[in-house]
Design a protein around this motif. Structure first.
Motif, PDB file in Angstrom:
ATOM      1  N   GLY A   2      -1.557  59.633   4.646  1.00 20.16           N
ATOM      2  CA  GLY A   2      -1.007  59.192   5.690  1.00 20.16           C
ATOM      3  C   GLY A   2      -1.890  59.166   7.139  1.00 20.16           C
ATOM      4  N   THR A   3      -2.415  60.256   7.001  1.00 16.79           N
ATOM      5  CA  THR A   3      -3.155  60.816   8.354  1.00 16.79           C
ATOM      6  C   THR A   3      -4.337  59.668   8.702  1.00 16.79           C
ATOM      7  N   SER A  19      -4.053  67.623   7.356  1.00 17.20           N
ATOM      8  CA  SER A  19      -4.005  66.477   8.428  1.00 17.20           C
ATOM      9  C   SER A  19      -5.118  66.873   9.559  1.00 17.20           C
ATOM     10  N   SER A  49       2.088  67.085  -1.158  1.00 14.17           N
ATOM     11  CA  SER A  49       2.181  67.162   0.275  1.00 14.17           C
ATOM     12  C   SER A  49       0.644  67.004   1.031  1.00 14.17           C
ATOM     13  N   TRP A  69       2.786  60.029  12.522  1.00 12.20           N
ATOM     14  CA  TRP A  69       2.784  61.249  11.525  1.00 12.20           C
ATOM     15  C   TRP A  69       4.152  61.872  11.267  1.00 12.20           C
ATOM     16  N   LEU A 109      -0.229  63.122   0.633  1.00 10.36           N
ATOM     17  CA  LEU A 109       0.306  62.309   1.518  1.00 10.36           C
ATOM     18  C   LEU A 109      -0.401  62.557   2.943  1.00 10.36           C
ATOM     19  N   PHE A 120       6.233  59.447   9.003  1.00  7.34           N
ATOM     20  CA  PHE A 120       5.636  58.973   7.845  1.00  7.34           C
ATOM     21  C   PHE A 120       5.136  59.919   6.959  1.00  7.34           C
ATOM     22  N   VAL A 121       4.773  61.056   7.589  1.00  8.31           N
ATOM     23  CA  VAL A 121       4.224  62.222   6.792  1.00  8.31           C
ATOM     24  C   VAL A 121       5.263  63.281   6.611  1.00  8.31           C
ATOM     25  N   ILE A 135      -4.814  56.711   7.417  1.00  2.00           N
ATOM     26  CA  ILE A 135      -4.225  55.211   7.976  1.00  2.00           C
ATOM     27  C   ILE A 135      -3.630  55.203   9.233  1.00  2.00           C
ATOM     28  N   ILE A 136      -2.927  56.269   9.657  1.00  2.00           N
ATOM     29  CA  ILE A 136      -2.539  56.382  10.935  1.00  2.00           C
ATOM     30  C   ILE A 136      -3.597  56.350  11.907  1.00  2.00           C
ATOM     31  N   SER A 176       0.860  70.423   5.151  1.00  2.00           N
ATOM     32  CA  SER A 176       0.802  69.169   5.855  1.00  2.00           C
ATOM     33  C   SER A 176      -0.112  68.951   7.094  1.00  2.00           C
TER      34      SER A 176
END
Ligand SMILES: Nc1ncnc2c1ncn2[C@@H]1O[C@H](COP(=O)(O)OP(=O)(O)O)[C@@H](O)[C@H]1O
Ligand SMILES: Nc1ncnc2c1ncn2[C@@H]1O[C@H](COP(=O)(O)OP(=O)(O)O)[C@@H](O)[C@H]1O
Ligand SMILES: Nc1ncnc2c1ncn2[C@@H]1O[C@H](COP(=O)(O)OP(=O)(O)O)[C@@H](O)[C@H]1O
Lengths: 112, 461, 461, 461, 112, 112
Positions: free
Chosen positions: C423-424, C226, C416, C180, C419, C183-184, C426-427, C222
């Motif tokens: 991002g979260t 997340s 933000s 995280w 993403l 990539f975030v 997928i991670i 962010s």
């Protein structure tokens, strides 16, 4: 079946537990208590306010055992928990009407 | 900042209209003498506060969480009382013995600064002009240097307390701290940090110039090795090895470790005595070493025992911080990472070893401060670099080809270790014969809180 | 300092020998290069220490008091371990990805600063001259900027931990934080704070110049959004909604909140990167917002439930602090009061709403940081003023007639947030398939302290 | 600072092209106006943060450890809520009443700074030029002075809370703080610290110039004496004198005391408003007094009761700090030691006396702050010295032959004490008739945490 | 009258309380205890010193009921506190000689 | 011998202890408990999540006395611990099978 309650010194707990385990006692419940008896307390002082603290930290263990084990359990506790100094504690023995294991519903001796 | 001022000054020689452009603080030269640098002064006051915070609540919490509930106040009291006691001693004679000019062939400092003479302002014979002693090279009043160094003098005996926790008489602890501070700490500080110290690299005449930026030898090795002597002489706690003695409150230990980490920025970056690039380097290197130590100890446990523990992570942070202490003004932050990684791993091993050797250094003062400090002192000789060491433009450490530096570092370690061992041994023997080192068995079982201080830590009932 | 300059100037008007009158730091230009400002450096070192203190003991205490006793160390460990882990990553590649020059069309920073290249001093080819990278505009070494920003990189994943508290595997938390962060966090930081960021108002070529002074989008939105994704994907705690799960130790939460408040001065006022008027404005606005948030949440509860609670007051303070974070360098302290009042009230409502929606964001990371951050980001567009924004002499926010700014702020929030969500998601999916997100049911019942770390927080028996 | 250099440079264009040697902050004069001193600004921002930390977690922990478990949150809540409430009041009217120009013949300040008018930046009629109000003598923005003084306004009513702990209604506490802050604190602050204050030694027209560097009268005497009035009017706690009411968690009290000590550097050394020699003196004197107080109270107990207690050591530290507060900018650190020694001893006696007199000042707010503050104020008249007092070159205190100064100090004590007694009495009577002072008997037995706030401190079961 | 003591899992307390209340049990006293039985403990490790912690946190509830309620109370506890995994706990039943309500001085059944 | 268990209010402990000591009771063991009875609990609220807390903090004292002392001990407790408000607590009396002093091994009355 009997319930053996013993009020003992804090630092004897580990020894007593080990000794009882060797004596085939299979369970035990422990409570943090404060006790007061012959052993006199101490003075505490907070900004000049003085308190006599009569209650000393002790540990109470409760062991439920079948009649046949009572004697050995009591002797074990007495042997291991004893220092010979005032404050060693007391043992109280009570008759139990019934014992049940929650998990299985077994009662009496087989619940031990 | 003063650099900017300097440039301006040089550039302005042709002009006159300056006086009005800058303002006056009531025209009082004492408050802002020529050499005063406000940025540096601000930073050093902040750093002094941070280092005091390390002793309490930092160390007080770190240590008190590790003992049993009945001794929690005993440990805290040692820290708090030392904040009082050591400060007085430092003002009375400690600063003078450490930073006074050589006596006894440089073994210790002289009486120049006794009772803060030459540290505080003085009145000229005219009865009017006041002179404030300054540390010109840094633009700070000497009193700031004195008080900053005082904070080191407070925490060092505090570290030792970890070794004899849960069993030493309070009176013995007091005597030990006074004597140890005077006869062990002050000489070592004099060797390492006074202008004429035989270990001080800033002293061009030093016999063995050994880097010790912020107290690897003075604070950590000295206290760590002395802690070991204490642990051996006072003996094990009653029941040690038989009863479990787990930390009674790891949340305190964790808060304490975090506050130590934060405070250590004052300890290490403050040791530049300026808010300059050197301070910045020390700050970053210190943080990186702490970070690496945290990860390293936790991973070592994870690998070895299957679980990373919070006590491990916190201990690793402290180990990293101890290890970087001598190095922070001589190595880069990348080297700081290496030091931290090694410190976490090595100190973990040292603590494992203790269990095997069987002495009872209750809170691992030796395992962390003695071992970590020694590791750091030697690695400083390896990683010191002209990129960082002030004024250097030649090889500094082993990696730059200067093997001699490692030798110097070892000499520093041995000298401070030796004085630590011998001094502590003698002092303890004296105290033992005067008041006795250890509480009675009954008092120990009862706990130091009640027996030594007549108080209890928690009354939750 | 200026006093020193003045006196020096006056004394030297007739003379040329200035170089000797100003003092030398061993004549070492590295330690005090032309551009070094000691006041700024002192302030930024102090601010860095303050921001670290926010993660631990600040956040560690704030969060750990809110969980059940059996998970107290689990929460603290996350904070402490992140202090190690994220620092290493930031030094290795994070700073470079965030502050390096554009790659991939500005989506992220390049490799300019990998392994602290270009951040630490370097040696010229002559093998002697050392160059220290400086941030000339602020008079601080670049390493100080790096370490200050590092502290933000540490705390941000720490905030997310509130959402999945009491049930996530430690290993999953570690992986999440690394991925995280990379990539975030790094991309968003790049957009907002790098010189060429497309959201950075200091970048005249920015497409949507959105104010985010100290991390409203980068840190709070962010992490908040997340956190929501985490809470939804990992599911509720066993027994959530059936058993009571009250905070086990609100005294810790209160201490933590107070330390967050104090540390936030470093977070916000430090974001000026100078000890100047902008820093002063940020300091005051931050404090006023925290104060207003405290009062606002507590009064809302008092009104609504009949009693003001300490958890409410503390949550309100944090909500106010979150909300002012993007705004501190763009609005006046009076606007700060308005932001704080709104934040306390709105975040209280958000937490009430959670109970109804039924997802288990254990410590309200979304309700406070996500909601408060979004509110703050948008209100910044409303209240931004030329009185505060550096270099501005035209309308800034909606109240000054510049409605476009609100649009820009919304774009910043959406970018933000988007993403963060993607991002979260997928991670977490990746981690779930590799090591699994959640501890076993038995481990959860036992508590993370024993199951993940082999320790207990309190041994009061 | 560098700004001073810059201005000089600009003024001197005839000379060399200096402008390039100093750097620009985006060329924004607001951010670095001519008079801005960055070192001072850095120090004052740091000091403000430190003083806030004194209220919470400092005082919150110090006090909450001393009450019974069931009231732990009640005490903390008072501190946290005051951080919100008093800040708003200070911004709205408090700062103006304290530091505005004389009204009512100098009894209080006027409306100059209402709603931060004249404190925050303002726009010229051209709609472009922004002016930032500065405190020119110190090179800091006026907003920094405002926020720094705000922190004092927060902690002072917090100190009073010690007297009525465990029994006052929360609503009554809120009203008391607002009224007391407005009608007692602001006038005293105006007399002592405003430019035209009749007690302010910096005011050459002052009738009774009494030294009060950092708030001996304004903060400690005013709160201490008012605390006594509160204790007498609200009456004893249920069971006082019959049941034991020992501190429920002395570890908290110890952490709190240590944080107070650290924060007090901001309180006292910050009161110089500059990072100069005066600040350094205040810092060192403060630390020495705290150290001496620690040792003194602990030794008194050791002598008198056979055991030194940690509560004693901590109380002694606070007593020393209180006592040095008015003196820190007027006496030397050696005198600080004397003040600390006396404070520890005298306040210990005062606490002993309380037990005999039988009023229930629960946490000894009067015994420590009232008595220690009075002692300090008077001893300042004894030990004040031209070595320290800014701008002085004549006798200052009794020891230098100026007996009048002791008279002035006594006048200061009496004036602030009198307003404290009368003001507090009236305010309490009003509150009592409006909402009532005390919780019901049932609520008191239940504890304030549950009855006033609907929360419990610890859920360890 | 009988005293039913049950050592149960922490997180079952709320459910047991509610179930007992529905079963017309009008009072209960709860103690935090540590227990040791078939359920094995876990290892803890502090800087390399390893401890086996045999005592696990449990909750002991004490309910005093009239004879007529004993069966239902016991069954309620067994039903609600049961997970089927080792460590569910035990129930101990004792005869009481007397019960008194302090407030009113009532004794026996009416003191319940 | 009998064991007297009394659940009382926290702040009555000191008074009860003193009164019992005067009544020649020579020992006592105290446990922190939480109780639930007629006295209704209170509401607590954490960020909008509302809990009804039924369990209130109480103190349990255990006093073992010889038959001859039972009456006086019980009366003493009732007198001192009573406020007349709901929540004063209960007294439970059990027969003991045996009492032993660990230090000396004395049993029965002489172990008191
Ligand atoms: N009559 C009693 N009833 C209940 N508990 C008792 C009684 N007497 C003693 N105890 C418990 O036993 C502990 C030890 O008793 P004490 O009289 O101090 O030592 P000893 O039994 O060695 O004379 C006490 O602290 C208390 O907890
Ligand atoms: N003989 C005993 N005496 C007292 N308490 C016991 C005894 N056996 C079990 N207990 C209590 O019951 C709890 C559960 O017992 P355990 O044997 O682990 O589970 P189970 O009853 O499901 O086999 C223990 O932790 C302990 O507190
Ligand atoms: N049936 C019971 N079994 C066990 N404990 C009980 C029982 N009834 C009451 N108690 C204990 O006694 C305390 C006081 O009881 P409560 O009914 O509230 O007051 P009162 O007895 O004055 O009516 C409770 O908090 C609980 O600890």
């Amino acid at each position: 079946m009997k319930k053996i309650e013993a009020v003992i010194r804090h630092y004897k707990l580990e020894d007593v537990k080990n000794a009882l385990t060797q004596a085939k006692v299979e369970g035990m419940t422990v409570t943090e208590v404060r006790g007061f008896g012959r052993q006199r307390g101490h003075k505490e002082m907070y900004r000049g306010a003085e308190y006599t603290v009569d209650f000393l930290p002790k540990v109470k263990i409760e062991v439920v055992v079948t009649e046949s084990l009572v004697k050995e359990a009591v002797e074990t506790i007495m042997r291991v928990a004893r220092t010979g100094q005032i404050g060693d504690g007391k043992i109280f023995i009570t008759d139990l009407a019934e014992v049940i294991r929650i998990r299985t519903g077994e009662t009496g001796e087989s619940a031990m | 900042m003063n650099r900017a001022a300097k440039i301006a000054v040089l550039a302005l020689l042709a002009s006159l209209s300056l006086a009005t452009a800058a303002w006056a603080e009531g025209g009082d030269d004492r408050l802002a003498p020529a050499k005063l640098d406000r940025g540096n002064t601000a930073w050093m006051l902040t750093s002094s506060a941070l280092v005091l915070m390390m002793t309490a609540p930092g160390l007080a919490l770190f240590y008190c969480g590790l003992v049993r509930k009945k001794n929690v106040l005993g440990v805290m009291m040692q820290c708090v009382f030392l904040m009082g006691l050591m400060s007085l001693i430092w003002a009375f004679w400690g600063y003078s013995l450490a930073f006074g000019s050589d006596v006894l062939g440089g073994v210790i400092g002289g009486g120049d600064f006794l009772m803060l003479k030459g540290v505080l302002p003085s009145l000229a014979t005219d009865g009017k002009t006041v002179t404030v002693p300054m540390m010109d090279a840094y633009g700070i009043p000497r009193s700031v240097h004195m008080v900053y160094q005082m904070m080191f003098f407070i925490i060092t005996p505090g570290l030792i307390c970890g070794a004899f926790a849960e069993r030493m008489k309070f009176s013995a602890m007091v005597l030990l701290s006074v004597l140890w501070g005077t006869f062990v700490y002050c000489p070592i500080a004099h060797w390492v940090w006074s202008d004429t110290g035989w270990l001080n690299p800033a002293n061009t005449a030093a016999k063995f110039p050994a880097f010790d930026f912020a107290g690897g030898t003075v604070v950590h090795i000295s206290s760590g090795i002395s802690a070991l002597v204490c642990a051996l002489l006072i003996g094990k706690r009653l029941g040690y090895g038989q009863e479990p003695m787990p930390p009674h409150n790891l949340t305190y230990t964790c808060i304490g470790a975090a506050l130590l980490w934060v405070g250590w920025f004052g300890f290490n970056a403050g040791s530049a005595l300026e808010a300059n690039v050197l301070a910045a380097n020390a700050f970053v290197a210190t943080h990186m070493a702490a970070a690496a130590g945290t990860v390293s100890w936790a991973l070592a446990e994870w690998w070895h025992r299957g679980k990373p523990s919070i006590l491990g992570a916190c201990s690793g942070a402290v180990a990293g911080l101890v290890c970087i202490t001598p190095a922070a003004g001589a190595v880069t932050p990348l080297a700081g990472i290496v030091l931290g990684l090694l410190a976490g791993f090595v100190c973990y091993q040292a603590c494992l070893l203790k269990s095997k050797l069987g002495y009872d250094d209750a809170l691992d003062a030796f395992g962390v401060h003695g071992v970590g400090g020694t590791l750091g002192a030697i690695l400083t000789g390896v990683f010191a670099t002209q990129l960082v060491v002030p004024g250097s433009s030649t090889a500094q450490g082993l990696l730059e080809g200067n093997a001699q530096q490692v030798v110097n570092q070892v000499v520093g370690v041995l000298a401070s270790g030796l004085l630590g061992v011998i001094g502590t041994f003698i002092i303890l023997k004296v105290i033992d014969s005067v008041v006795g080192l250890r509480v009675t068995q009954e008092e120990e079982l009862m706990g130091l809180d009640v027996s030594q201080h007549g108080e209890e830590g928690y009354i939750f009932v």
